[in-house]
Design a protein around this motif. Structure first.
Motif, PDB file in Angstrom:
ATOM      1  N   MET A  50       0.842  -1.199   0.000  1.00 59.22           N
ATOM      2  CA  MET A  50       0.000   0.000   0.000  1.00 59.22           C
ATOM      3  C   MET A  50       0.878   1.251   0.000  1.00 59.22           C
ATOM      4  O   MET A  50       1.781   1.384   0.827  1.00 59.22           O
ATOM      5  CB  MET A  50      -0.904   0.006   1.249  1.00 59.22           C
ATOM      6  N   ALA A  51       0.631   2.160  -0.952  1.00 59.11           N
ATOM      7  CA  ALA A  51       1.432   3.377  -1.055  1.00 59.11           C
ATOM      8  C   ALA A  51       1.140   4.314   0.108  1.00 59.11           C
ATOM      9  O   ALA A  51      -0.013   4.471   0.527  1.00 59.11           O
ATOM     10  CB  ALA A  51       1.133   4.080  -2.374  1.00 59.11           C
ATOM     11  N   HIS A  52       2.189   4.922   0.635  1.00 54.15           N
ATOM     12  CA  HIS A  52       2.048   5.860   1.735  1.00 54.15           C
ATOM     13  C   HIS A  52       2.086   7.294   1.207  1.00 54.15           C
ATOM     14  O   HIS A  52       2.971   7.661   0.427  1.00 54.15           O
ATOM     15  CB  HIS A  52       3.161   5.667   2.765  1.00 54.15           C
ATOM     16  N   ILE A  53       1.136   8.093   1.621  1.00 54.80           N
ATOM     17  CA  ILE A  53       1.057   9.500   1.239  1.00 54.80           C
ATOM     18  C   ILE A  53       1.177  10.355   2.496  1.00 54.80           C
ATOM     19  O   ILE A  53       0.496  10.100   3.501  1.00 54.80           O
ATOM     20  CB  ILE A  53      -0.279   9.822   0.547  1.00 54.80           C
ATOM     21  N   THR A  54       2.042  11.335   2.470  1.00 53.40           N
ATOM     22  CA  THR A  54       2.147  12.288   3.571  1.00 53.40           C
ATOM     23  C   THR A  54       1.133  13.393   3.339  1.00 53.40           C
ATOM     24  O   THR A  54       1.195  14.107   2.330  1.00 53.40           O
ATOM     25  CB  THR A  54       3.557  12.878   3.664  1.00 53.40           C
ATOM     26  N   LEU A  55       0.184  13.532   4.263  1.00 58.30           N
ATOM     27  CA  LEU A  55      -0.882  14.519   4.129  1.00 58.30           C
ATOM     28  C   LEU A  55      -0.563  15.757   4.975  1.00 58.30           C
ATOM     29  O   LEU A  55      -0.430  15.667   6.198  1.00 58.30           O
ATOM     30  CB  LEU A  55      -2.215  13.905   4.559  1.00 58.30           C
ATOM     31  N   LEU A  56      -0.433  16.888   4.297  1.00 60.99           N
ATOM     32  CA  LEU A  56      -0.133  18.154   4.956  1.00 60.99           C
ATOM     33  C   LEU A  56      -1.415  18.841   5.414  1.00 60.99           C
ATOM     34  O   LEU A  56      -2.521  18.430   5.063  1.00 60.99           O
ATOM     35  CB  LEU A  56       0.600  19.086   3.992  1.00 60.99           C
ATOM     36  N   ASP A  57      -1.252  19.934   6.134  1.00 58.97           N
ATOM     37  CA  ASP A  57      -2.394  20.766   6.484  1.00 58.97           C
ATOM     38  C   ASP A  57      -2.747  21.662   5.297  1.00 58.97           C
ATOM     39  O   ASP A  57      -2.223  21.500   4.199  1.00 58.97           O
ATOM     40  CB  ASP A  57      -2.105  21.596   7.745  1.00 58.97           C
ATOM     41  N   SER A 100      -9.263   5.255  -2.122  1.00 57.75           N
ATOM     42  CA  SER A 100      -8.480   4.783  -3.266  1.00 57.75           C
ATOM     43  C   SER A 100      -7.378   3.797  -2.858  1.00 57.75           C
ATOM     44  O   SER A 100      -6.571   3.407  -3.684  1.00 57.75           O
ATOM     45  CB  SER A 100      -7.870   5.982  -4.011  1.00 57.75           C
ATOM     46  N   GLY A 101      -7.342   3.449  -1.579  1.00 57.96           N
ATOM     47  CA  GLY A 101      -6.405   2.433  -1.127  1.00 57.96           C
ATOM     48  C   GLY A 101      -5.054   2.934  -0.684  1.00 57.96           C
ATOM     49  O   GLY A 101      -4.123   2.142  -0.509  1.00 57.96           O
ATOM     50  N   TYR A 102      -4.933   4.251  -0.466  1.00 60.42           N
ATOM     51  CA  TYR A 102      -3.659   4.810  -0.008  1.00 60.42           C
ATOM     52  C   TYR A 102      -3.632   4.871   1.514  1.00 60.42           C
ATOM     53  O   TYR A 102      -4.672   5.013   2.156  1.00 60.42           O
ATOM     54  CB  TYR A 102      -3.435   6.206  -0.578  1.00 60.42           C
ATOM     55  N   CYS A 103      -2.450   4.794   2.071  1.00 58.15           N
ATOM     56  CA  CYS A 103      -2.253   4.920   3.507  1.00 58.15           C
ATOM     57  C   CYS A 103      -1.724   6.312   3.799  1.00 58.15           C
ATOM     58  O   CYS A 103      -0.710   6.735   3.238  1.00 58.15           O
ATOM     59  CB  CYS A 103      -1.261   3.873   4.011  1.00 58.15           C
ATOM     60  N   CYS A 104      -2.435   7.061   4.639  1.00 55.69           N
ATOM     61  CA  CYS A 104      -2.049   8.441   4.938  1.00 55.69           C
ATOM     62  C   CYS A 104      -1.216   8.484   6.219  1.00 55.69           C
ATOM     63  O   CYS A 104      -1.584   7.890   7.223  1.00 55.69           O
ATOM     64  CB  CYS A 104      -3.287   9.306   5.133  1.00 55.69           C
ATOM     65  N   ASP A 105      -0.108   9.203   6.180  1.00 50.48           N
ATOM     66  CA  ASP A 105       0.666   9.430   7.405  1.00 50.48           C
ATOM     67  C   ASP A 105       1.205  10.851   7.418  1.00 50.48           C
ATOM     68  O   ASP A 105       0.895  11.640   6.551  1.00 50.48           O
ATOM     69  CB  ASP A 105       1.800   8.407   7.527  1.00 50.48           C
TER      70      ASP A 105
END
Length: 298
Positions: A1-8, A293-298
């Protein structure tokens, strides 16, 4: 699972909406001095929406801007308050994976690289800002960089801290493969890739401009990403103006913004968030879209 860094999202415009104070050229710095709880609360709202990187509210707290407003004596206090607001919001969130980003912005004015100082002056000021923000920060974002000189000086100062550094470039809304300085995005990426930064992203440009610039950004050897603004235009903003001269788009609600951002994710972005006029509801919609969409948010 792709990891996406979610900003403010963007702090300044959202703070002005929440404040009863008259808008001043000091913008979010005025609120930082007089209503610090609003800043802490907004950080908390972004974290609750899903952001796992929040940025210090220091964008307008640069020595040249404060000198212009005869407030240079407030420099230390502004940064101490910003550090504390972010640290408090993280502590109160109960989340163990929220990082704080230091903010190294244009020193004199956004979108006007012709107003930039020399490389040596810029580096000196950026070192001062890096020292003030370093105690609370996990990484540095050199953001809304509109020229290679700005980006190079800011990143050089940030890299001296030994912490991860991201460069966020602002492209022209009507000529998307150029920085606002007129330099090509291609040449900027080629020069900045060699500096040892962790990521190169695009920010504070219209989402459509970022999408058109994406084929060039994808050529970077670094992590890539984007966080767009929601302005109709930035052409009316000049140094010393208040942000009342800028208007928010009516066609860029949370779901619409998420659709733009998901295109970037599907084309290689690993860092996503929002800039001016992108609030907590936009970030929540983006987080929901990522998870669906199957992404992992960190």
């Amino acid at each position: 699972m792709a990891h996406i860094t979610l900003l403010d999202g963007g702090m300044g415009q959202e703070l002005l909406r929440r404040s009863a104070r008259e808008v001043s050229p000091m913008w979010s710095a005025d609120i930082m001095l007089n209503e610090p709880q609003l800043v802490c609360d907004l950080h908390s709202d972004f974290i609750a929406a899903g952001a796992r990187v929040i940025t210090l509210n220091t964008y307008t707290a640069t020595p040249p801007r404060l000198k212009r407003e005869h407030q240079l004596n407030e420099l230390q206090k502004l940064h101490d308050l910003a550090n504390q607001a972010a640290l408090t919001a993280v502590a109160q969130s109960g989340q163990s994976n929220v990082r704080i980003a230091a903010c190294l912005p244009p020193l004199v004015a956004s979108y006007h690289p012709e107003m930039s100082l020399s490389y040596a002056e810029s580096l000196s000021y950026y070192r001062q800002l890096a020292e003030l923000q370093n105690p609370a920060s996990d990484l540095f974002i050199c953001e809304t960089m509109s020229s290679i000189l700005e980006a190079s000086a800011a990143s050089a100062a940030a890299l001296e801290t030994g912490k991860p550094v991201w460069i966020a470039l602002s492209v022209c809304d009507d000529n998307q493969q150029l920085l606002r300085s007129g330099e090509t995005l291609k040449s900027a990426i080629e020069e900045l890739d060699a500096l040892g930064v962790e990521a190169i992203v695009l920010n504070c440009s219209q989402p459509e401009a970022i999408t058109h610039s994406w084929p060039v950004l994808k050529k970077s050897a670094k992590q890539i990403g984007a966080y767009a603004n929601g302005f109709t235009s930035i052409e009316e903003l000049y140094p010393g103006d208040t942000v009342e001269v800028l208007n928010a788009r009516k066609d860029l609600g949370p779901q619409k913004y998420a659709k733009h951002a998901m295109k970037w994710v599907q084309n290689g972005a690993s860092i996503i968030g929002g800039c001016c006029e992108i609030g907590p509801l936009h970030i929540k919609a983006l987080r929901d879209a990522l998870i669906q969409s199957g992404y992992c948010c960190d």
